[in-house]
Design a protein around this motif. Structure first.
Motif, PDB file in Angstrom:
ATOM      1  N   GLU A 140     -26.450  57.128 -15.901  1.00  0.00           N
ATOM      2  CA  GLU A 140     -25.182  56.790 -15.264  1.00  0.00           C
ATOM      3  C   GLU A 140     -25.282  56.862 -13.747  1.00  0.00           C
ATOM      4  O   GLU A 140     -24.763  55.994 -13.042  1.00  0.00           O
ATOM      5  CB  GLU A 140     -24.082  57.726 -15.766  1.00  0.00           C
TER       6      GLU A 140
ATOM      7  N   ASP B 238     -21.962  57.307 -23.969  1.00  0.00           N
ATOM      8  CA  ASP B 238     -21.681  58.697 -23.616  1.00  0.00           C
ATOM      9  C   ASP B 238     -20.314  59.123 -24.129  1.00  0.00           C
ATOM     10  O   ASP B 238     -20.168  60.197 -24.713  1.00  0.00           O
ATOM     11  CB  ASP B 238     -21.776  58.879 -22.100  1.00  0.00           C
TER      12      ASP B 238
ATOM     13  N   SER C 261     -16.253  53.122 -18.224  1.00  0.00           N
ATOM     14  CA  SER C 261     -16.699  51.981 -19.035  1.00  0.00           C
ATOM     15  C   SER C 261     -15.697  50.837 -18.985  1.00  0.00           C
ATOM     16  O   SER C 261     -16.089  49.665 -18.897  1.00  0.00           O
ATOM     17  CB  SER C 261     -16.958  52.421 -20.475  1.00  0.00           C
TER      18      SER C 261
ATOM     19  N   PHE D 297     -22.040  54.247 -20.318  1.00  0.00           N
ATOM     20  CA  PHE D 297     -20.823  55.051 -20.288  1.00  0.00           C
ATOM     21  C   PHE D 297     -20.130  55.038 -21.651  1.00  0.00           C
ATOM     22  O   PHE D 297     -19.618  56.076 -22.096  1.00  0.00           O
ATOM     23  CB  PHE D 297     -19.858  54.551 -19.215  1.00  0.00           C
TER      24      PHE D 297
ATOM     25  N   CYS E   5     -15.888  59.013 -18.618  1.00  0.00           N
ATOM     26  CA  CYS E   5     -16.681  57.969 -19.261  1.00  0.00           C
ATOM     27  C   CYS E   5     -15.820  56.822 -19.773  1.00  0.00           C
ATOM     28  O   CYS E   5     -16.213  55.651 -19.667  1.00  0.00           O
ATOM     29  CB  CYS E   5     -17.495  58.569 -20.414  1.00  0.00           C
TER      30      CYS E   5
END
Length: 171
Positions: free
Chosen positions: A38, A136, A100, A133, A96
């Motif tokens: 990231e 995650d 995203s 992301f 996250c």
């Protein structure tokens, strides 16, 4: 004789540098690799947006880079274990999710609206960052769901803490 620095002056510099960098155990863990990915993808996307005609989107990768860098530092130095008042998994999950979604939106816009190569590269790296992301936050969501299914108690932590307390009481 007039030498101010001792010959072992490299040792403290090395330990300071090693304390800043993530440990090998964390860097090779799943969470460590995701956070490093990231950080790298956000930084590359930031550089590409900074050099493109889509410079208006430079703020998002910069903020996500700084947030991921902070959490990489916090997790690798176990900073998060010292401050239990914050809901670290929830904070990481929200970071996250928003990253995203926003990376996906600005990547679509930069690839479709702008024609220069740097905007296209930023969009491609933004799509890859979106995937990282999203992966995650999916993994964090699964960990949080398992935690809540167990009744809000960590699986191994209480027994380990009880053993530590019983060992310290016997001293």
């Amino acid at each position: 004789m007039g030498d101010i620095e001792a010959p072992d002056s490299n040792r403290p510099r090395q330990t300071v540098l090693m304390s800043i960098l993530p440990s090998k155990e964390f860097a090779t863990s799943r969470k460590g690799m995701l956070l490093i990915g990231e950080v790298v993808l956000s930084f590359i996307s930031f550089v590409c947006f900074a050099g493109s005609t889509a410079v208006a989107f430079v703020t998002v990768p910069l903020l996500e880079f700084l947030a991921a860098l902070f959490l990489l530092f916090a997790y690798s130095t176990k900073f998060n274990e010292r401050f239990k008042g914050f809901l670290w998994p929830l904070m990481d999950f929200m970071r996250c999710v928003t990253a995203s979604i926003i990376f996906f939106i600005i990547s679509i816009i930069s690839v479709s609206k702008y024609s220069d190569g740097s905007s296209k590269a930023a969009g491609i790296f933004g799509f890859i960052a979106t995937i990282v992301f999203a992966l995650d936050f999916y993994l964090i969501f699964n960990e949080l769901a398992n935690f809540l299914k167990q009744g809000g108690e960590p699986s191994e932590e209480p027994s380990r803490q009880q053993d530590e307390f019983s060992d310290s009481d016997s001293d």
